[in-house]
Design a protein around this motif. Structure first.
Motif, PDB file in Angstrom:
ATOM      1  N   GLY A 245      89.387  28.779  -3.570  1.00  0.00           N
ATOM      2  CA  GLY A 245      88.054  28.977  -4.115  1.00  0.00           C
ATOM      3  C   GLY A 245      87.702  30.394  -4.506  1.00  0.00           C
ATOM      4  N   HIS A 246      88.666  31.295  -4.522  1.00  0.00           N
ATOM      5  CA  HIS A 246      88.397  32.680  -4.906  1.00  0.00           C
ATOM      6  C   HIS A 246      88.372  32.827  -6.424  1.00  0.00           C
ATOM      7  N   ALA A 247      87.654  33.818  -6.882  1.00  0.00           N
ATOM      8  CA  ALA A 247      87.697  34.191  -8.297  1.00  0.00           C
ATOM      9  C   ALA A 247      88.915  35.076  -8.507  1.00  0.00           C
ATOM     10  N   VAL A 248      89.682  34.816  -9.569  1.00  0.00           N
ATOM     11  CA  VAL A 248      90.947  35.527  -9.773  1.00  0.00           C
ATOM     12  C   VAL A 248      90.997  36.141 -11.163  1.00  0.00           C
ATOM     13  N   ALA A 249      91.328  37.432 -11.188  1.00  0.00           N
ATOM     14  CA  ALA A 249      91.622  38.128 -12.437  1.00  0.00           C
ATOM     15  C   ALA A 249      93.091  38.508 -12.419  1.00  0.00           C
ATOM     16  N   VAL A 250      93.787  38.257 -13.501  1.00  0.00           N
ATOM     17  CA  VAL A 250      95.219  38.543 -13.582  1.00  0.00           C
ATOM     18  C   VAL A 250      95.449  39.679 -14.568  1.00  0.00           C
ATOM     19  N   LEU A 251      96.119  40.715 -14.093  1.00  0.00           N
ATOM     20  CA  LEU A 251      96.461  41.871 -14.918  1.00  0.00           C
ATOM     21  C   LEU A 251      97.908  41.718 -15.371  1.00  0.00           C
ATOM     22  N   SER A 252      98.127  41.727 -16.688  1.00  0.00           N
ATOM     23  CA  SER A 252      99.474  41.544 -17.214  1.00  0.00           C
ATOM     24  C   SER A 252      99.606  42.243 -18.558  1.00  0.00           C
ATOM     25  N   ARG A 253     100.797  42.783 -18.826  1.00  0.00           N
ATOM     26  CA  ARG A 253     101.022  43.377 -20.149  1.00  0.00           C
ATOM     27  C   ARG A 253     101.060  42.322 -21.235  1.00  0.00           C
ATOM     28  N   ASN A 254     101.471  41.106 -20.866  1.00  0.00           N
ATOM     29  CA  ASN A 254     101.557  40.015 -21.842  1.00  0.00           C
ATOM     30  C   ASN A 254     100.936  38.761 -21.241  1.00  0.00           C
ATOM     31  N   PRO A 255      99.612  38.634 -21.293  1.00  0.00           N
ATOM     32  CA  PRO A 255      98.948  37.467 -20.707  1.00  0.00           C
ATOM     33  C   PRO A 255      99.433  36.175 -21.363  1.00  0.00           C
ATOM     34  N   PRO A 256      99.630  35.133 -20.577  1.00  0.00           N
ATOM     35  CA  PRO A 256     100.116  33.866 -21.131  1.00  0.00           C
ATOM     36  C   PRO A 256      99.015  33.114 -21.863  1.00  0.00           C
ATOM     37  N   LEU A 257      99.425  32.239 -22.752  1.00  0.00           N
ATOM     38  CA  LEU A 257      98.480  31.377 -23.447  1.00  0.00           C
ATOM     39  C   LEU A 257      98.221  30.126 -22.617  1.00  0.00           C
ATOM     40  N   PRO A 258      97.056  29.502 -22.787  1.00  0.00           N
ATOM     41  CA  PRO A 258      96.796  28.243 -22.072  1.00  0.00           C
ATOM     42  C   PRO A 258      97.908  27.231 -22.324  1.00  0.00           C
ATOM     43  N   GLY A 259      98.347  26.568 -21.267  1.00  0.00           N
ATOM     44  CA  GLY A 259      99.430  25.602 -21.369  1.00  0.00           C
ATOM     45  C   GLY A 259     100.785  26.170 -21.006  1.00  0.00           C
ATOM     46  N   ALA A 260     100.910  27.498 -20.957  1.00  0.00           N
ATOM     47  CA  ALA A 260     102.174  28.117 -20.569  1.00  0.00           C
ATOM     48  C   ALA A 260     102.402  27.957 -19.071  1.00  0.00           C
TER      49      ALA A 260
END
Length: 217
Positions: free
Chosen positions: A25-40
């Motif tokens: 139930g936590h809120a999550v932010a993901v830091l990435s050089r290449n964020p994935p697209l939905p469905g990946a």
């Protein structure tokens, strides 16, 4: 519930941290050089993805905004990323302090400070960066990451046993990364590193001999 920023949240260990944080139930932010697209495969519904680079600092403040904890699962094996691995940790911690983040947790490797190989040295250097930080920091040491072992074993016959390792990329260590370090005292350690890897048939793996476990002699 907390807001958690997972740096490297698209990698082997980072994805499991993201999944379990969302499940609780936590809120999550993901830091990435290449964020994935939905469905990946790397994408989780419910997480917010930010394009950011800790070697330059670009996009990092946006990813950390409002976070209570940052969990650092970033990985670097070659080239510029490896050379700037520890410095990137300093950038991440500096921006976390500026954003008011209360705690930072990083994933490292058992005995990384006992090796002369660049990959392990970068881990040990980053551990020292975390130790010097004014933030409340935690370092979780486990055995080899799955990603690292895959790269090594691609040149030899060790892949089957490497996938069964209890390293940062294994499910057990990813669970520990999430369940323990964010809330418990410093000093969590992973299982001891074996001196060499063996196939299920019992034949010695040359790949593991060429990439010795730190501290194995």
């Amino acid at each position: 519930m907390a807001r958690i920023c997972v740096a490297g949240g698209t990698g082997e260990a980072g994805r499991e941290v993201v999944r379990q944080a969302l499940d609780q139930g936590h809120a999550v932010a993901v830091l990435s050089r290449n964020p994935p697209l939905p469905g990946a495969r790397e994408y989780y519904d419910g997480a917010a993805y930010f394009r950011a680079d800790v070697t330059t600092g670009k996009g990092v403040p946006e990813a950390l905004a409002g976070a209570d904890v940052v969990v650092d699962c970033l990985e670097a094996r070659t080239g510029k990323a490896l050379r700037h691995y520890a410095a990137g940790g300093a950038v991440l911690l500096g921006e976390a302090a500026a954003a008011g983040v209360a705690r930072a947790v990083q994933l490292s490797i058992v005995n990384c400070d006992q090796s002369t190989l660049a990959y392990y040295r970068s881990k040990a250097d980053k551990e020292r960066v975390y130790e010097r930080s004014a933030l409340d920091t935690r370092t979780v040491r486990a055995t080899h990451s799955t990603a690292c072992w895959r790269g090594v074993s691609a040149r030899g016959p060790a892949l089957a046993s490497c996938r069964r390792s209890k390293g940062p990329g294994s499910r057990r260590s990813r669970r520990r990364m999430w369940r323990r370090p964010c809330w418990k005292p410093h000093g969590e350690r992973g299982p001891a590193v074996p001196t060499r890897c063996r196939q299920s048939e019992g034949r010695k793996s040359w790949a593991w001999d060429r990439w010795p476990a730190p501290g194995s002699g």
